[in-house]
Design a protein around this motif. Structure first.
Motif, short mmCIF file in Angstrom:
data_model
loop_
_atom_site.label_atom_id
_atom_site.label_comp_id
_atom_site.label_asym_id
_atom_site.label_seq_id
_atom_site.Cartn_x
_atom_site.Cartn_y
_atom_site.Cartn_z
N UNK A 406 3.42 -25.33 -12.51
CA UNK A 406 3.83 -24.94 -11.15
C UNK A 406 4.78 -23.76 -11.20
N UNK A 407 5.69 -23.79 -12.19
CA UNK A 407 6.64 -22.68 -12.32
C UNK A 407 5.92 -21.38 -12.63
N UNK A 408 4.91 -21.48 -13.53
CA UNK A 408 4.15 -20.27 -13.83
C UNK A 408 3.42 -19.76 -12.59
N UNK A 409 2.85 -20.71 -11.80
CA UNK A 409 2.19 -20.30 -10.56
C UNK A 409 3.20 -19.65 -9.62
N UNK A 410 4.37 -20.31 -9.50
CA UNK A 410 5.40 -19.73 -8.63
C UNK A 410 5.86 -18.38 -9.16
N UNK A 411 5.93 -18.29 -10.52
CA UNK A 411 6.34 -17.01 -11.10
C UNK A 411 5.32 -15.92 -10.77
N UNK A 412 4.01 -16.33 -10.89
CA UNK A 412 2.98 -15.35 -10.55
C UNK A 412 3.05 -14.97 -9.08
N UNK A 413 3.23 -15.99 -8.22
CA UNK A 413 3.36 -15.68 -6.79
C UNK A 413 4.61 -14.84 -6.53
N UNK A 414 5.69 -15.16 -7.27
CA UNK A 414 6.91 -14.36 -7.11
C UNK A 414 6.68 -12.92 -7.54
N UNK A 415 5.93 -12.77 -8.66
CA UNK A 415 5.60 -11.41 -9.11
C UNK A 415 4.76 -10.68 -8.07
N UNK A 416 3.81 -11.44 -7.48
CA UNK A 416 2.98 -10.83 -6.43
C UNK A 416 3.83 -10.45 -5.22
N UNK A 417 4.76 -11.35 -4.87
CA UNK A 417 5.65 -11.06 -3.73
C UNK A 417 6.52 -9.86 -4.03
N UNK A 418 7.04 -9.81 -5.30
CA UNK A 418 7.85 -8.66 -5.66
C UNK A 418 7.04 -7.37 -5.62
N UNK A 419 5.76 -7.50 -6.09
CA UNK A 419 4.90 -6.31 -6.04
C UNK A 419 4.67 -5.88 -4.60
N UNK A 420 4.40 -6.89 -3.73
CA UNK A 420 4.21 -6.56 -2.31
C UNK A 420 5.49 -5.98 -1.71
N UNK A 421 6.63 -6.57 -2.12
CA UNK A 421 7.90 -6.07 -1.60
C UNK A 421 8.13 -4.63 -2.05
N UNK A 422 7.75 -4.36 -3.35
CA UNK A 422 7.90 -2.99 -3.84
C UNK A 422 6.97 -2.04 -3.09
N UNK A 429 9.60 3.75 2.49
CA UNK A 429 10.14 5.05 2.10
C UNK A 429 9.25 6.18 2.64
N UNK A 430 7.93 5.96 2.50
CA UNK A 430 7.01 6.97 3.02
C UNK A 430 7.14 7.10 4.54
N UNK A 431 7.23 5.93 5.22
CA UNK A 431 7.41 5.96 6.67
C UNK A 431 8.71 6.66 7.05
N UNK A 432 9.75 6.40 6.24
CA UNK A 432 11.03 7.05 6.51
C UNK A 432 10.91 8.55 6.34
N UNK A 433 10.21 8.97 5.25
CA UNK A 433 10.00 10.41 5.06
C UNK A 433 9.17 10.99 6.19
N UNK A 434 8.08 10.25 6.57
CA UNK A 434 7.25 10.71 7.69
C UNK A 434 8.07 10.79 8.97
N UNK A 435 8.95 9.80 9.14
CA UNK A 435 9.81 9.80 10.33
C UNK A 435 10.73 11.02 10.32
N UNK A 436 11.26 11.34 9.13
CA UNK A 436 12.13 12.52 9.01
C UNK A 436 11.33 13.79 9.34
N UNK A 437 10.09 13.84 8.80
CA UNK A 437 9.25 14.99 9.11
C UNK A 437 8.95 15.07 10.60
N UNK A 438 8.67 13.92 11.21
CA UNK A 438 8.40 13.91 12.65
C UNK A 438 9.61 14.36 13.45
N UNK A 439 10.80 13.89 13.01
CA UNK A 439 12.02 14.33 13.70
C UNK A 439 12.18 15.84 13.58
N UNK A 440 11.92 16.35 12.34
CA UNK A 440 12.04 17.80 12.14
C UNK A 440 11.01 18.55 12.98
N UNK A 441 9.73 18.03 12.94
CA UNK A 441 8.69 18.68 13.73
C UNK A 441 9.00 18.57 15.22
#
Length: 1007
Positions: A406-422, A429-441
């Motif tokens: 179960x721990x390994x499964x949770x670890x895998x799910x945690x890794x997946x969650x961390x990957x999704x979080x990343x 970050x991209x949205x923030x950059x796009x937002x900055x570009x939109x503000x500039x434009x």
């Protein structure tokens, strides 16, 4: 050292107590790897006596062997623990002693690992002892606790050995008794050093810490002192120890640690081992070979040489001396027969003795067989228990495997969650950059829109000018056409007149032939005039055609300008639509981010509430902890803690209401929940500690109240955790429980306190009068500043100053009303609560409440003075608007403190309390007015400083952009530093406020 030689030395050490080769072997090897490699082959788990001897040898190695023996032995700590638990199942005999001894050895190893400066034999100087604690009182405190645990294990082994012996007989001279008493020599050596170091550390701790904090240490030391003194006395009377060791005697009474000079009276106990008996191994200690023979080769029995001992070697080879019989005389034969008869009789008696001895040995062997059978049955029982435990461990192993999966499964799910979080973070970050570009434009488009608007304005002006020119040209053309038509009409009339004249002339030609020359000259003149008129007409026609061509060109230019304006208008509309779409997308993203922020705030609040539940649950669980029984506290301190908890409940309710009204700010709710958990948990612990100092009936009542308080607190936190029940969460029951605790503590407080009655009573009146005077002075200064501003300032600045000073004046008036209402409420409280006592006696009796009033009054007066100074600087143009807003918030907090201190003892139905609450709301509204007027004035002044970048080049704009980024980074760094500084200032303010309010009694109460 070779493994085989080491194994032989270990066998000799265990069976014959020859320890020197083993000790020298650890120093030669610089470790204990070979020792443990040989020990692991011994059947320690099946032979209790062998395990007891092993413990003795191992204890000696830990003391006198190489220092690395302790580190190498820590690898076998788990095996020793399992062996201790296994032998602990036996309730008597060597099994129980082995369990205790193994626990002692484990504790010794852990102590030396945690304190590596201590050698195995515990011999240290006072300077080395100070260096071991690094001159830190926290290290000395922890080291003393560890020494107590170490000495406790030593005493348990001492008591276990003595309880297993029959002290009514001389057991110290028997082999079995010496087998059990031999390890106590190492225990006595350890105990003497531990006792000496404990006394010195306790004196050192008493010189650095309060006596109440070390009450538990003193109680534990006195208990161990009595046990150690008794055991030393009993050991010194045993004949076995008198030949091997000189045991010191402890003093009659334990040292008085409350008196620092008692350290000079302390005499370190010294254990003396005589030179001829420098080690107990030189004595013949336990002869248990008849019980368990652990030597590998069996030694030959001494009965085989008994015949040689009786008759000698020659008699054994030739017992009747037949070689010299032929040379004897007859009388010699008689004497020989007589001698042989006597020897035969002696042999018969010896044979009878042997038979008796053999019968005794047979009986002993039968008893030994019975013991072995019993031990076999016990081993069978242990085997069954081991099988059961193995089955249980297999089940636990399966559970652990499932948990691991179960721990390994949770670890895998945690890794997946961390990957999704990343990935989400990258997407963010991209949205923030796009937002900055939109503000500039967006900014570029706004600038472009302004440029297009300006061009359209210029184009409209040009179009209007073209229309004006066109109308003028049309009027000029119309005038020219009218002139041309008029001239043509005049010319036609003249031509008609000339034709009539010509007809007349032709009709008269015949009659005027005489005057032919004159008529010809007139005709020539008329022809020249006609030619001139024709020429003028052609010129007029050409001028009209030129004007029409110019008018056509102007029309074409006008159509071109109109088409370009239409195209620019269409592009502007499209750009505006694109900007609107981008703004809509930005608003949707902002709404999504806002929803995420709301979820994050709720998650933070949930985490704080869960942590608060754990704090309260831990406090409630301490009530049933036996270690908490030694904790005591005072009723005065419990009253202060319960009152603080009541105030915190009100603050939590207010923070809850504020959060429900505005869920964008959760900081006050988090602070209130954290303080609520700690204050309620502290009240529960202090209530339990106070119950240990009062009679049983009152203690039971107080304990029930404390438990009820914990239950109500957990129920309130559970309601706050749910969104649906958050609005309905009410702390009324919790207030009742806290009020009950406070009332019980009030009954337990000592009566008749007469300290500083006059000072407290007079000080309250003085501080309230000083607060009123400070508020009056502040109002007068504000009025004076308002008059000066009206006389000097003009325009926007005068309007801003008048609005700010007017709001400050309203705040001063509200504070004056609040102070008067507080005075009236205090008067009612004193009149209703003092009874037959005077006002000063009432203030002295409720000293904590009085000190709160004094502190709150000082804070209000100080806040009013500081706010007036800040307003003066703002009006003069040398201050900051932020300082004025901070002063307003500080005054609001100070008045809230005054209100809380005033109404804490008031009747809830008191009209003066209602007036005080109404005045408090007025102060809050006035404070909000000051903040609002300050923000409005600041924004109104800042609007005059507009940003115009129309005249800047691309290089200048890029330079300004880089400078702005540098300034932003510098301001962010300063902001972070100022936030850290603000946190440290708040911590220091909390500590100083705790000292002035008596919070330091908390530590004394819990000690």
């Amino acid at each position: 050292m070779d493994l085989s030689k080491m194994a032989v030395s270990i066998n000799k050490a265990i069976n014959a107590h020859e320890l020197s080769p083993c000790i020298l072997g650890t120093h030669h090897e610089k470790g204990a790897h070979t020792f443990w490699a040989a020990v692991n082959r011994l059947p320690l788990s099946s032979n209790a006596v062998l395990c007891w001897k092993f413990c003795h040898v191992f204890h000696k190695l830990l003391r006198d062997g190489h220092p690395n023996v302790i580190k190498d032995s820590m690898r076998n700590k788990g095996d020793l623990s399992d062996m201790s638990r296994m032998w602990g199942h036996l309730s008597e005999g060597y099994g129980k002693l082995c369990s205790i001894y193994l626990k002692l050895l484990i504790t010794k190893m852990e102590f030396h690992i945690k304190n590596p400066r201590f050698p195995g034999n515990l011999q240290m100087t006072d300077r080395q002892l100070d260096e071991a604690g690094e001159n830190d009182v926290n290290n000395f405190f922890q080291m003393t606790v560890e020494m107590f645990d170490y000495l406790e294990c030593e005493l348990n082994l001492f008591l276990g050995v003595f309880s297993s012996l029959d002290m009514s007989r001389s057991v110290s001279v028997t082999a079995a008794g010496q087998c059990r008493l031999a390890p106590l020599i190492q225990v006595i050596l350890d105990c003497s050093h531990l006792y000496d170091y404990t006394v010195k550390l306790l004196f050192k701790l008493h010189s650095c810490l309060p006596a109440d904090t070390l009450q538990g240490h003193r109680d534990r030391f006195q208990e161990q002192f009595k046990k150690l003194k008794n055991l030393f006395y009993r050991s010194s009377n045993l004949q076995y120890f008198k030949r091997l060791i000189q045991i010191p005697q402890l003093p009659e009474n334990p040292p008085n640690f409350l008196r620092a000079s008692a350290l000079s009276e302390h005499i370190s106990p010294v254990v003396v081992i005589p030179v001829e008996a420098s080690s107990p191994e030189s004595e013949h200690i336990v002869e248990t070979e008849e019980l368990v023979d652990t030597d590998i080769p069996a030694q030959p029995s001494s009965s085989e040489n008994r015949f040689d001992d009786l008759f000698g070697t020659s008699a054994a080879t030739d017992p009747f001396n037949f070689n010299s019989q032929n040379g004897m005389r007859k009388d010699d034969k008689d004497r020989l027969i007589e001698q042989l008869t006597q020897e035969l009789q002696a042999l018969k008696e010896e044979l009878e003795t042997f038979k008796v001895e053999s019968a005794r040995l047979c009986q002993a062997l039968r008893g030994r067989v019975s013991e072995l059978e019993a031990e076999l049955a016990e081993q069978s029982h242990l085997k069954q228990q081991a099988l059961g435990e193995s089955e249980f461990l297999r089940a636990e192993l399966e559970d652990l495997r499932r948990v691991k999966e179960d721990t390994e499964k949770e670890q895998r799910s945690l890794t997946e969650i961390e990957r999704k979080a990343q990935a989400n973070e990258q997407r963010y970050t991209k949205l923030k950059e796009k937002y900055t570009e939109l503000v500039q434009s967006h900014a570029d488009l706004l600038r472009k829109n302004a440029e297009v608007t300006r061009q359209m304005t210029v184009a409209r002006a040009a179009q209007d000018e073209v229309e004006t020119v066109r109308r003028e040209m049309q009027e000029k053309v119309k005038v020219a056409q009218e002139d041309a038509q008029q001239r043509e009409k005049e010319q036609l009339e003249q031509m008609q007149a000339l034709q009539r004249e010509l007809m007349t002339s032709q009709g008269e030609l015949d009659t005027l032939r005489d005057s032919m020359s004159t008529s010809q000259q007139s005709s020539e003149e008329l022809s020249s005039r006609l030619a001139a008129l024709e020429t003028e007409r052609a010129e007029l026609v050409e001028t009209v055609s030129q004007k029409e061509a110019e008018l056509a060109g102007l029309g074409q230019e006008l159509e071109r300008i109109q088409s370009s304006l239409a195209s620019e208008r269409e592009s502007g509309v499209k750009a505006a639509e694109a900007l609107q779409n981008q703004l809509n997308e930005k608003e949707s993203r902002e709404q999504a981010l806002e929803s995420q922020l709301v979820a994050a705030r709720w998650a933070a609040l949930q985490g704080a509430l869960e942590e608060a539940e754990r704090v309260v649950q831990d406090s409630v669980a301490q009530l049933d902890d036996p270690a908490h029984i030694s904790c005591t506290s005072s009723a005065d301190y419990l009253v202060s803690r319960s009152q603080a908890a009541l105030d915190c409940v009100d603050r939590l309710q207010a923070a809850r209401d504020q959060y429900l009204s505005d869920q964008s700010d959760v900081s006050e709710m988090l602070r209130s929940v954290t303080r609520f958990a700690h204050l309620v948990g502290d009240t529960i612990l202090q209530g339990s500690a106070t119950s240990h100092m009062v009679p049983v009936d009152q203690a039971d009542s107080l304990t029930e109240g404390v438990r009820a308080c914990g239950s109500e607190a957990l129920a309130l936190l559970a309601l706050l955790k749910d969104r649906e029940t958050l609005g309905a969460a009410d702390g009324a029951k919790l207030r009742e429980a806290l009020g009950s605790i406070k009332a019980t503590a009030e009954k337990l407080r000592p009566q008749g306190l007469e300290l500083q009655q006059g000072e407290l009573g007079d000080l309250v009146e003085q501080e309230m009068a000083a607060t009123s005077a400070a508020v009056e002075s502040a109002a007068a200064r504000i009025e004076e500043m308002l008059n000066k501003s009206r006389a000097v300032d003009t325009g926007v600045k005068m309007e801003v100053n008048e609005r700010i000073l007017a709001s400050c004046t309203e705040l001063m008036q509200a504070i004056k009303v609040l102070v008067l209402a507080s005075k009236d409420l205090q008067r009612d409280i004193v009149e209703s609560g003092r009874g037959a006592a005077s006002m000063k006696e009432f203030y002295a009796k409720n000293s904590r409440w009085t000190e709160g009033l004094i502190s709150a009054s000082k804070a209000v007066g100080w806040g009013a003075t500081v706010m007036v100074d800040a307003a003066d600087l703002v009006v003069q143009g040398r201050g900051k608007f932020e300082e004025l807003m901070v002063c307003s918030h500080e005054i609001a907090a100070s008045t809230a403190q005054l209100v809380a201190a005033s109404k804490v003892k008031a009747d809830k139905d008191s009209p003066n309390l209602a007036r005080l609450q109404q005045a408090s709301r007025g102060v809050t509204q006035a404070t909000a007015g000051v903040v609002a007027s300050t923000k409005s004035g600041k924004s109104q002044i800042e609007e005059t400083d507009t940003m115009d970048f129309s005249s800047m080049t691309l290089t200048q704009i890029k330079r300004q952009e880089m400078d702005s980024q540098v300034q932003v980074l510098e301001l962010e760094a300063r902001l972070q530093k100022e936030r850290e500084r603000l946190g440290e200032l708040r911590k220091k303010h909390y500590e100083l406020a705790g000292v002035s309010e008596g919070w330091a009694e908390e530590e004394e109460g819990t000690g």
